[in-house]
Design an enzyme around this catalytic site. Structure first.
Site, PDB file in Angstrom:
ATOM      1  N   SER A 282       0.716  -1.078   0.035  1.00  0.00           N
ATOM      2  CA  SER A 282      -0.119  -0.069  -0.123  1.00  0.00           C
ATOM      3  C   SER A 282       0.839   1.357   0.026  1.00  0.00           C
ATOM      4  O   SER A 282       1.983   1.317   0.683  1.00  0.00           O
ATOM      5  CB  SER A 282      -0.676   0.111   1.156  1.00  0.00           C
ATOM      6  OG  SER A 282      -1.409   1.289   1.276  1.00  0.00           O
TER       7      SER A 282
ATOM      8  N   TYR B  51      -2.287  -0.262  10.118  1.00  0.00           N
ATOM      9  CA  TYR B  51      -2.405  -0.863   8.633  1.00  0.00           C
ATOM     10  C   TYR B  51      -1.182  -0.765   7.846  1.00  0.00           C
ATOM     11  O   TYR B  51      -0.791  -1.946   7.367  1.00  0.00           O
ATOM     12  CB  TYR B  51      -3.666  -0.155   8.094  1.00  0.00           C
ATOM     13  CG  TYR B  51      -3.892  -0.564   6.343  1.00  0.00           C
ATOM     14  CD1 TYR B  51      -4.158  -1.710   5.995  1.00  0.00           C
ATOM     15  CD2 TYR B  51      -3.525   0.565   5.518  1.00  0.00           C
ATOM     16  CE1 TYR B  51      -4.388  -2.137   4.581  1.00  0.00           C
ATOM     17  CE2 TYR B  51      -3.817   0.364   4.322  1.00  0.00           C
ATOM     18  CZ  TYR B  51      -3.935  -1.161   3.711  1.00  0.00           C
ATOM     19  OH  TYR B  51      -4.060  -1.409   2.411  1.00  0.00           O
TER      20      TYR B  51
HETATM   21  N1  LIG Z   1      -8.512  -0.258  -2.555  1.00  0.00           N
HETATM   22  C1  LIG Z   1      -7.490   0.328  -2.291  1.00  0.00           C
HETATM   23  O1  LIG Z   1      -7.492   1.852  -2.372  1.00  0.00           O
HETATM   24  C2  LIG Z   1      -6.100  -0.174  -1.865  1.00  0.00           C
HETATM   25  C3  LIG Z   1      -5.115   0.827  -1.605  1.00  0.00           C
HETATM   26  C4  LIG Z   1      -3.726   0.225  -0.886  1.00  0.00           C
HETATM   27  C5  LIG Z   1      -3.829  -1.391  -0.853  1.00  0.00           C
HETATM   28  N2  LIG Z   1      -4.840  -2.096  -1.053  1.00  0.00           N
HETATM   29  C6  LIG Z   1      -4.551  -3.499  -0.842  1.00  0.00           C
HETATM   30  O2  LIG Z   1      -5.064  -4.295  -1.943  1.00  0.00           O
HETATM   31  C7  LIG Z   1      -5.640  -5.294  -1.817  1.00  0.00           C
HETATM   32  C8  LIG Z   1      -7.028  -5.495  -2.310  1.00  0.00           C
HETATM   33  O3  LIG Z   1      -7.746  -4.143  -1.720  1.00  0.00           O
HETATM   34  P1  LIG Z   1      -9.404  -4.303  -2.006  1.00  0.00           P
HETATM   35  O4  LIG Z   1      -9.541  -2.568  -2.115  1.00  0.00           O
HETATM   36  O5  LIG Z   1      -9.638  -5.175  -2.972  1.00  0.00           O
HETATM   37  O6  LIG Z   1      -9.796  -4.768  -0.697  1.00  0.00           O
HETATM   38  P2  LIG Z   1     -11.319  -5.519  -0.264  1.00  0.00           P
HETATM   39  O7  LIG Z   1     -11.637  -5.520   1.077  1.00  0.00           O
HETATM   40  O8  LIG Z   1     -12.354  -5.384  -1.192  1.00  0.00           O
HETATM   41  O9  LIG Z   1     -10.895  -7.108  -0.853  1.00  0.00           O
HETATM   42  C9  LIG Z   1     -10.162  -7.865   0.201  1.00  0.00           C
HETATM   43  C10 LIG Z   1     -10.751  -9.223   0.211  1.00  0.00           C
HETATM   44  O10 LIG Z   1     -10.027  -9.979   1.160  1.00  0.00           O
HETATM   45  C11 LIG Z   1     -10.981 -10.788   1.972  1.00  0.00           C
HETATM   46  N3  LIG Z   1     -10.295 -11.128   3.182  1.00  0.00           N
HETATM   47  C12 LIG Z   1      -9.919 -10.244   4.289  1.00  0.00           C
HETATM   48  N4  LIG Z   1      -9.389 -10.893   5.247  1.00  0.00           N
HETATM   49  C13 LIG Z   1      -9.230 -12.327   4.659  1.00  0.00           C
HETATM   50  C14 LIG Z   1      -8.866 -13.463   5.338  1.00  0.00           C
HETATM   51  N5  LIG Z   1      -8.311 -13.721   6.487  1.00  0.00           N
HETATM   52  N6  LIG Z   1      -8.919 -14.630   4.803  1.00  0.00           N
HETATM   53  C15 LIG Z   1      -9.553 -14.596   3.271  1.00  0.00           C
HETATM   54  N7  LIG Z   1      -9.733 -13.496   2.865  1.00  0.00           N
HETATM   55  C16 LIG Z   1      -9.969 -12.208   3.479  1.00  0.00           C
HETATM   56  C17 LIG Z   1     -12.053  -9.842   2.058  1.00  0.00           C
HETATM   57  O11 LIG Z   1     -13.325 -10.758   2.403  1.00  0.00           O
HETATM   58  C18 LIG Z   1     -12.146  -9.128   0.913  1.00  0.00           C
HETATM   59  O12 LIG Z   1     -12.977  -9.838   0.003  1.00  0.00           O
HETATM   60  C19 LIG Z   1      -5.551  -5.495   0.002  1.00  0.00           C
HETATM   61  O13 LIG Z   1      -4.605  -6.236   0.192  1.00  0.00           O
HETATM   62  C20 LIG Z   1      -5.540  -3.950   0.427  1.00  0.00           C
HETATM   63  O14 LIG Z   1      -5.195  -3.752   1.627  1.00  0.00           O
HETATM   64  C21 LIG Z   1      -5.957  -1.302  -1.585  1.00  0.00           C
END
Ligand SMILES: NC(=O)c1ccc[n+]([C@@H]2O[C@H](COP(=O)([O-])OP(=O)(O)OC[C@H]3O[C@@H](n4cnc5c(N)ncnc54)[C@H](O)[C@@H]3O)[C@@H](O)[C@H]2O)c1
Length: 342
Positions: free
Chosen positions: A134, A159
């Site tokens: 991130s 985080y």
């Molecule tokens: N969306 C953003 O702006 C952003 C920015 C920086 C980093 N990220 C990272 O990118 C990745 C995807 O983010 P996103 O926006 O799609 O988030 P999201 O929450 O929509 O997707 C994450 C998924 O992981 C699943 N999950 C969480 N804990 C889990 C576990 N213990 N076991 C199995 N599944 C689990 C959740 O149910 C969810 O469907 C994440 O790692 C997030 O930290 C996202």
């Protein structure tokens, strides 16, 4: 990118999540078989996750297992049965502000869960592990644009600390077990099928319902908002480019972005920071209505600005995100109206 990927089987965690849903669609479009894993955590509306999943399970080449990645035995069994060539690990407890409320959820999914993925890659060798980090790892860094070659050792939320920990844990496994790993520092991702906990989603919902929006630190806050299609394209390109070990890298040269191990990190951002007021104006335009704003101070854990240096990404895969927010937000609002029948 039109040519076929160099891999056929991808295990993708977080498949029911926002980014995972889009990346899975892109892989299926290219004829790749995907095993999706997700525990469908109720951090935000599980019905939206289920709706994404329903789209995916209707497609050829996709299978799904509801697994919590902190359950190592279940993760290991999935690796043994599916034999992935590439692992794209996107499952995580996301969200900066929620990490002040429920820190243990971050330890379980982002530390213990991440260790399960590393251990499974250790015991079931894969060509490449790609995982989500991130932009928040840059924390208190004030030098912009944020570069992978600068240190990232002052996180300002738990985080961010867990995401930085993932990069370091991955390095140890790349070094010890020769697992090629690539960490991706996403910069505020937005777009259709997006996350209800994020500001653009909440703003759109409130504006369309005629309710006020809470705006934190509008005067100084800026973000390198990145459209999900650009994130997806970068991930699919990078998945086919596992890093190589490079024993000639001098361990005394202090460059945080290089290593003798098969380990890399990349920023994936739009390289165009946008002030919050302009971002809100673009949502207002897309909705055709003005926002009623409630101004509030910056929140603990938030950083004032993010801005990605994407030179390494461009050099590696000849691609950089470039979707303007007006285009991306129009697509988001159009999806939102359609999905929620407004
Ligand atoms: N969306 C953003 O702006 C952003 C920015 C920086 C980093 N990220 C990272 O990118 C990745 C995807 O983010 P996103 O926006 O799609 O988030 P999201 O929450 O929509 O997707 C994450 C998924 O992981 C699943 N999950 C969480 N804990 C889990 C576990 N213990 N076991 C199995 N599944 C689990 C959740 O149910 C969810 O469907 C994440 O790692 C997030 O930290 C996202």
């Amino acid at each position: 990118m039109d040519q076929a990927p160099s891999f056929e089987r991808v295990l993708l965690t977080g498949a029911a999540g926002f980014v995972g849903f889009h990346v899975t669609q892109a892989l299926l479009d290219k004829g790749v078989q995907v095993l999706g894993i997700d525990n469908l955590t109720p951090y935000y509306d599980p019905a939206l996750k289920q709706a994404r999943l329903d789209r995916l399970t209707a497609r050829n080449g996709f299978s799904f297992e509801q697994i919590d990645i902190s359950d190592y035995d279940a993760v290991q069994a999935a690796f043994v049965a599916f034999r992935p060539q590439v692992v794209i690990h996107l499952a995580a407890q996301a969200g900066v502000r929620y990490s002040l409320e429920n820190p243990r959820a971050y330890a379980a999914s982002n530390l213990d869960g991440f260790l399960s993925i590393l251990e499974a890659c250790r015991h079931n060798p894969v060509d490449h592990l790609v995982y989500a980090s991130s932009s928040s790892v840059y924390g208190a860094n004030a030098k912009v644009p944020f570069s992978e070659h600068d240190g990232a050792d002052h996180p300002v939320s738990l985080y961010a600390a867990t995401k930085r920990a993932n990069e370091l844990m991955a390095h140890s496994y790349s070094h010890l077990y020769a697992i090629p790993t690539t960490g991706l520092r996403f910069f505020t991702v937005y777009g259709p099928w997006g996350r209800p906990d994020m500001a653009y989603f909440k703003f759109t919902k409130a504006i369309l319902e005629g309710r006020s929006i809470d705006v934190y630190d509008e005067a100084t806050m800026s973000r390198d908002f990145t459209y999900v299609d650009d994130i997806r394209e970068a991930i699919v390109r990078l998945a086919g480019k596992p890093p190589q070990a490079n024993p000639s890298v001098d361990g005394r040269a202090a460059d945080p972005a290089t290593s003798s191990a098969a380990w890399r990190i990349y920023n994936i951002g739009n390289h165009t920071p946008v002030r919050l007021d302009r971002f809100i104006a673009a949502i207002e335009d897309a909705c055709g209505r003005k926002a009623i704003k409630r101004h509030l101070p910056a929140q603990p854990g938030d950083v004032p600005a993010t801005y990605a240096d994407v030179a390494d990404l461009t050099a590696s895969v000849d691609f950089q995100p470039s979707t303007p927010i007006e285009t991306g937000l129009a697509s988001f609002v159009s999806w939102y109206r359609d999905f929620y029948r407004i």
